[in-house]
Write a protein that holds these residues in place. Structure first.
Motif: not given
Length: 145
Positions: A37-55
């Motif tokens: 996520v830090e990489l994606l934020k640094n690359r300024k991607v658009e519409k970044l969102e978490t779509t799922g977390i599973n355990l």
């Protein structure tokens, strides 16, 4: 067939890990997900969102018995990026900890209508309205006797 300009790639990727304890698996996924996520934020991607977390627990079914063998966890994100940057960014995301690429799709870029000189659009809209709406309304309304 009419073509639609596409300039964005929508990417779905994630981090997946398995291990003996739920706590260790969650910590590993959290550590790697944070890096991605830090990489994606640094690359300024658009519409970044978490779509799922599973355990989830994992089992072995040998000998007709269900035996707990460990846990599996995933964290998935979705974002948009200009098409020319997608390949390099995917490589960087994998190097940062992503372990799955769940999907790539091309997104059309919708341009807003200009506020000036929209008379051709309004004419086209009126033509479509006059051509299609009366027959649609006629087919929906009950027939008069």
């Amino acid at each position: 067939m009419e073509s639609i300009d596409t300039t964005l790639t929508q990417v779905e990727l994630g981090v997946e890990s398995t291990g003996k304890s739920a706590s260790a698996v969650q910590q590993e996924v959290a550590r790697r997900s944070t890096a991605v996520v830090e990489l994606l934020k640094n690359r300024k991607v658009e519409k970044l969102e978490t779509t799922g977390i599973n355990l989830s627990p994992t089992y072995d079914y040998t000998g007709g018995r269900q035996v707990l063998t460990g846990y599996s966890a995933t964290n998935r994100v979705r974002f948009q990026v200009p098409i020319p940057q997608a390949g390099i960014l995917l490589d960087q995301a994998v190097q940062s900890g992503a372990s799955r690429i769940d999907g790539l799709s091309l997104k059309p870029v919708i341009q807003p209508l200009p506020l000036h000189n929209n008379k051709p659009f309004v004419r086209q809209l009126k033509t479509l309205y006059n051509k299609h709406v009366p027959s649609l309304v006629h087919s929906i309304l009950p027939k008069r006797r």
